[in-house]
Design a protein around this motif. Structure first.
Motif, short mmCIF file in Angstrom:
data_model
loop_
_atom_site.label_atom_id
_atom_site.label_comp_id
_atom_site.label_asym_id
_atom_site.label_seq_id
_atom_site.Cartn_x
_atom_site.Cartn_y
_atom_site.Cartn_z
N PRO A 4 -7.79 10.03 -2.55
CA PRO A 4 -6.88 11.51 -1.92
C PRO A 4 -6.35 10.63 -0.94
O PRO A 4 -4.83 11.77 -0.51
CB PRO A 4 -7.63 12.51 -1.78
N GLU A 5 -6.80 10.34 0.00
CA GLU A 5 -6.19 9.74 0.87
C GLU A 5 -4.51 8.29 0.14
O GLU A 5 -3.04 7.91 1.08
CB GLU A 5 -6.68 8.62 2.20
N PHE A 6 -4.01 8.29 -1.05
CA PHE A 6 -2.75 8.05 -1.62
C PHE A 6 -2.60 8.50 -2.24
O PHE A 6 -2.79 9.57 -3.04
CB PHE A 6 -3.20 6.75 -1.92
N PRO A 7 -1.11 8.48 -2.65
CA PRO A 7 -0.77 9.31 -3.60
C PRO A 7 -0.81 8.96 -4.52
O PRO A 7 -0.80 7.40 -5.01
CB PRO A 7 1.59 9.05 -3.15
N LYS A 8 -0.41 10.20 -5.51
CA LYS A 8 -0.98 9.36 -7.32
C LYS A 8 -0.46 8.36 -7.68
O LYS A 8 1.51 8.09 -7.31
CB LYS A 8 -1.30 10.74 -8.12
N LEU A 9 -0.20 7.37 -8.36
CA LEU A 9 0.18 6.68 -9.48
C LEU A 9 0.49 5.30 -8.35
O LEU A 9 1.84 4.69 -8.29
CB LEU A 9 1.41 6.99 -10.33
N THR A 10 0.71 5.30 -6.57
CA THR A 10 0.64 4.61 -5.88
C THR A 10 -0.28 3.36 -5.30
O THR A 10 -1.27 3.17 -6.16
CB THR A 10 0.68 4.80 -4.71
N ILE A 11 -0.17 2.20 -5.56
CA ILE A 11 -0.99 0.67 -4.86
C ILE A 11 -1.86 1.51 -3.81
O ILE A 11 -1.64 1.95 -2.82
CB ILE A 11 0.18 -0.25 -4.48
N VAL A 12 -3.10 1.09 -4.47
CA VAL A 12 -4.19 1.44 -3.67
C VAL A 12 -4.60 -0.25 -2.87
O VAL A 12 -5.26 -0.47 -1.61
CB VAL A 12 -5.19 2.38 -3.93
N GLU A 13 -4.55 -1.43 -3.44
CA GLU A 13 -4.93 -2.45 -3.42
C GLU A 13 -4.49 -3.48 -3.50
O GLU A 13 -3.01 -3.78 -4.88
CB GLU A 13 -6.64 -3.07 -4.63
N GLY B 217 0.71 -0.91 -0.21
CA GLY B 217 -0.01 -0.14 0.06
C GLY B 217 0.15 1.23 0.38
O GLY B 217 1.59 1.15 0.60
N LYS B 218 0.57 1.85 -0.72
CA LYS B 218 0.76 3.65 -0.71
C LYS B 218 2.59 3.41 -1.47
O LYS B 218 3.75 3.70 -1.54
CB LYS B 218 1.73 4.32 0.29
N LEU B 219 3.23 2.96 -2.06
CA LEU B 219 4.33 1.92 -2.70
C LEU B 219 3.83 2.38 -4.57
O LEU B 219 2.64 2.18 -5.08
CB LEU B 219 4.40 0.68 -2.35
N SER B 220 5.10 2.98 -4.86
CA SER B 220 5.32 3.44 -6.39
C SER B 220 5.51 1.56 -6.67
O SER B 220 6.36 0.67 -6.29
CB SER B 220 6.13 3.93 -7.09
N VAL B 221 4.83 1.50 -7.98
CA VAL B 221 4.95 0.13 -9.01
C VAL B 221 6.67 -0.26 -8.65
O VAL B 221 6.78 -0.82 -8.48
CB VAL B 221 4.66 0.13 -10.53
N GLU B 222 7.56 0.44 -8.79
CA GLU B 222 9.29 0.53 -8.82
C GLU B 222 9.32 0.27 -7.64
O GLU B 222 10.20 -1.00 -7.66
CB GLU B 222 9.50 2.04 -10.06
N GLN B 223 8.84 0.08 -6.42
CA GLN B 223 9.36 0.10 -5.24
C GLN B 223 8.56 -1.21 -4.66
O GLN B 223 9.73 -1.46 -4.17
CB GLN B 223 8.85 1.38 -3.92
N ALA B 224 7.55 -1.14 -5.31
CA ALA B 224 6.39 -2.88 -5.31
C ALA B 224 7.50 -3.73 -5.82
O ALA B 224 7.61 -5.45 -5.43
CB ALA B 224 5.31 -2.65 -5.61
N GLU B 225 7.34 -3.41 -7.29
CA GLU B 225 8.95 -4.29 -7.58
C GLU B 225 9.86 -4.89 -7.26
O GLU B 225 10.48 -5.36 -7.06
CB GLU B 225 9.19 -3.61 -8.89
N GLU B 226 11.06 -4.04 -6.30
CA GLU B 226 11.68 -3.77 -5.43
C GLU B 226 11.51 -5.22 -4.33
O GLU B 226 12.82 -5.52 -4.21
CB GLU B 226 12.38 -2.41 -5.25
N LYS B 227 10.89 -4.38 -3.54
CA LYS B 227 10.26 -5.61 -2.74
C LYS B 227 9.87 -6.72 -3.16
O LYS B 227 10.07 -7.62 -1.98
CB LYS B 227 9.47 -4.89 -1.93
#
Length: 205
Positions: A78-87, A50-60
């Motif tokens: 609005p509670e999540f940064p734009k273009l981050t993972i919500v689900e 949650g709230k990670l960018s695709v690049e951060q999630a891929e690395e993890k």
């Protein structure tokens, strides 16, 4: 050397021990290989993306030998940064095997545009649910003289008058101008209570 002598000799026992040792080693290596190739007993805990960018999630996920698939982009939250993972599915904390794919949904970069519904001459109680149904919010309420109480006379946003069919960002606040329910008479209106009965001329028979 007879068979009986051979079976009771040290050579026979040495060969038996060597054969058993070789069998044990082969069995150990075989079961170890089976366990490794099938990941038997090995489970990986799915991390919270949650709230990670695709690049951060891929690395993890790469660090845990997991993969991912992007399913969709959802309406902006609005509670999540734009273009981050919500689900994500499986959820964080679930136990999975190596190579498992994690399905994710991404927050949009901004609110989508929605069409302003027709609220003119609708009551306040009708207007608010209509706004909410398309993703808009109730803003400031003001009143002006009008016969119909709580009847929508104008719709505004940021101080400007708007109309049905205009497109605005989802979650925008829409201000409503309502009727106050008070009848307004102009200068030509005659107040019947001001007419004296003595001013009425009798009709000749």
């Amino acid at each position: 050397m007879s068979l009986r002598q051979y079976l009771t000799s040290r050579v026979f026992f040495a060969q038996m021990l060597a054969a058993m040792a070789i069998f044990a080693i082969i069995a150990y290596l075989f079961f170890h290989w089976i366990t490794y190739t099938t990941n038997h007993g090995q489970e990986i805990t799915v991390p919270d993306l949650g709230k990670l960018s695709v690049e951060q999630a891929e690395e993890k996920l790469d660090a845990l030998d997991l993969d991912y698939i992007i399913l969709d982009t959802v309406d902006f939250k609005p509670e999540f940064p734009k273009l981050t993972i919500v689900e994500q599915e499986p959820k964080a904390g679930a136990k999975v095997k190596e190579g498992r794919k994690i399905y994710i949904k991404i927050n949009a970069s901004k609110y989508t545009m929605v069409v302003v519904p027709d609220l003119i001459e609708k009551t306040y109680r009708q207007a608010v649910p209509t706004l909410e149904a398309v993703g808009l919010k109730e803003g400031t309420i003001t009143y002006k003289p009008y016969l119909g109480k709580d009847m929508v006379l104008e719709i505004r946003m940021n101080g400007k008058k708007i109309k049905a069919g205009d497109k605005v960002l989802k979650s925008s606040k829409i201000d409503l101008v309502l009727g106050d329910g008070k009848v307004v008479f102009d200068d030509t209106t005659i107040d019947s209570t001001a007419v004296d009965s003595t001013d009425i001329m009798p009709v000749d028979e």
